[in-house]
Design an enzyme around this catalytic site. Structure first.
Site, short mmCIF file in Angstrom:
data_model
loop_
_atom_site.label_atom_id
_atom_site.label_comp_id
_atom_site.label_asym_id
_atom_site.label_seq_id
_atom_site.Cartn_x
_atom_site.Cartn_y
_atom_site.Cartn_z
N TYR A 176 -44.73 42.16 70.58
CA TYR A 176 -45.67 42.62 71.59
C TYR A 176 -46.44 43.86 71.13
O TYR A 176 -47.51 44.16 71.64
CB TYR A 176 -44.93 43.00 72.88
CG TYR A 176 -44.70 41.85 73.84
CD1 TYR A 176 -44.02 40.71 73.44
CD2 TYR A 176 -45.13 41.94 75.17
CE1 TYR A 176 -43.79 39.68 74.33
CE2 TYR A 176 -44.89 40.92 76.06
CZ TYR A 176 -44.22 39.78 75.63
OH TYR A 176 -43.98 38.78 76.52
N ASP A 183 -38.43 37.74 77.28
CA ASP A 183 -39.48 37.29 78.20
C ASP A 183 -39.30 35.82 78.52
O ASP A 183 -39.28 35.41 79.69
CB ASP A 183 -40.86 37.54 77.56
CG ASP A 183 -41.99 37.05 78.43
OD1 ASP A 183 -41.97 37.36 79.64
OD2 ASP A 183 -42.89 36.35 77.92
#
Ligand code: IPM
Ligand code: MG
Length: 352
Positions: free
Chosen positions: A142, A245
């Site tokens: 990310y 996630d």
């Protein structure tokens, strides 16, 4: 106690679910003799529309000065369908996590007995599930270098981790395991990825300091299967940013709805509480979204401030709503009447 909460409703259903959580918090504060002050701030698409920036400096200051942050949701389809957009609402969330040093995201997955039949999985499989996923939140793919080559024919996202980043989130997971069933599962892809091998090494070394915690290691593809095959196997899972996630959206089907999963992000200073679901734009403004994940996030907020009895009161009120079938359409049994977002919030508040 005086409690100062930064309130970040965000996009889509964010404002509606946040309104129900504050309703429940206010009722709890009144019952237990606390005073809550909310300071509202912009984030996400709402902030881009108003300021051009998905995480404005004023929002950051309000968060830093607060005792805790309560966050709704982020995302807007007008950006999802435009991959060339220079500024995106999600950047606001990522910047906020990074700027506030929120490196560990705790996502509990529990099954509420009245909802065992709402899960698409068999009741016998999901019954008794009670685990927490600790997701690393401020590094990995990310936050690595990303971009395109100059011919615009190749794109890249890089996953990097330092030992310190891995160790700090592992320690959160080990400590948490010590307060639970003392079983920690480290999820990685160490058969392929170098970052995962560093995770595994670091976990093996750190484990020596927590001899009462049993550690096992699982590849992420296998973990994706085991989470739905035998969810009761897990107590605490710790994993890197993107694996966490994905696995937690998957895990939400165990509890019957993504609308039930709350989360706490902790790290440097102030902690942030948010439902794990997104902004559900199709439901925005319709008063149909499930506010439970945000209400349960508010319970985590209270517990984080040391207000355990208050947090328990909120959880008991949620239990009662579920037992009485006071639920939104995502959880309503076939033939049963679905309640609106605000009806669910009213009912939970009334049970405090
Ligand atoms: C989540 C969300 C976010 C993430 C998005 C909205 C950037 O999916 O909190 O799980 O990927 O972290
Ligand atoms: Mg997600």
């Amino acid at each position: 106690m005086d409690i100062n909460i930064a309130l970040l409703p965000g996009d889509g259903i964010g404002p509606e679910i946040i309104a129900e959580a504050t309703k429940v918090l206010d009722r709890t504060a009144a019952k237990f003799g606390h005073r809550i002050r909310y300071t509202e701030a912009l984030v996400g698409a709402a902030a881009i529309d108003a300021t051009g920036n998905p995480y404005p400096d004023t929002t950051h200051c309000i968060c830093r000065e607060a005792d805790a942050v309560l966050f709704g949701a982020i995302g807007d389809p007008k950006y999802d369908n435009n991959p060339k957009a220079k500024v995106r609402p999600e950047q606001g969330l990522l910047r906020m996590r990074k700027a506030l040093g929120l490196f560990a995201n705790l996502r509990p997955v529990t099954v509420y007995e009245p909802l065992v039949d709402r899960s698409p999985l068999k009741a016998d499989v999901v019954r008794g599930t009670d685990f927490i996923c600790v997701r690393e939140l401020t590094s990995g793919i990310y936050f690595g270098r990303q971009g395109r080559d100059r011919h615009d024919t190749r794109a890249y996202d890089t996953c990097t981790y330092t030992i310190d980043e891995i160790e700090q989130v592992l320690r959160v997971a080990f400590r948490l395991s010590g307060t639970r069933r003392r079983h920690l599962t480290v999820v990685d892809k160490a058969n392929v990825l170098e970052t995962s091998r560093m995770w595994r090494e670091t976990a093996q070394r750190t484990a020596c300091e927590y001899p009462d915690v049993t550690v096992d290691f699982m590849f992420v593809d296998n973990a994706a299967m085991q989470i739905v095959r035998q969810p009761t196997h897990f107590d605490v899972i710790v994993t890197e940013n993107m694996f966490g996630d994905i696995l937690t959206d998957e895990a939400s089907v165990i509890s019957g709805s993504l609308g039930m999963l709350s989360s706490a992000s902790v790290g440097a200073e102030v902690a942030l509480f948010e439902p794990i679901h997104g902004s559900y734009p199709q439901a925005a403004g319709k008063n149909i979204a499930n506010p439970m994940a945000t209400i349960l996030s508010a319970a985590m907020l209270l517990e984080h401030l040391g207000l355990d009895a208050e947090g328990r009161a909120v959880r008991r009120a949620v239990d009662r709503a579920l037992a009485e079938g006071v639920v939104t359409e995502d959880l309503a049994a076939p033939g049963e009447k679905a309640r609106s977002t605000s009806e669910v919030g009213d009912y939970v508040a009334s049970q405090i």
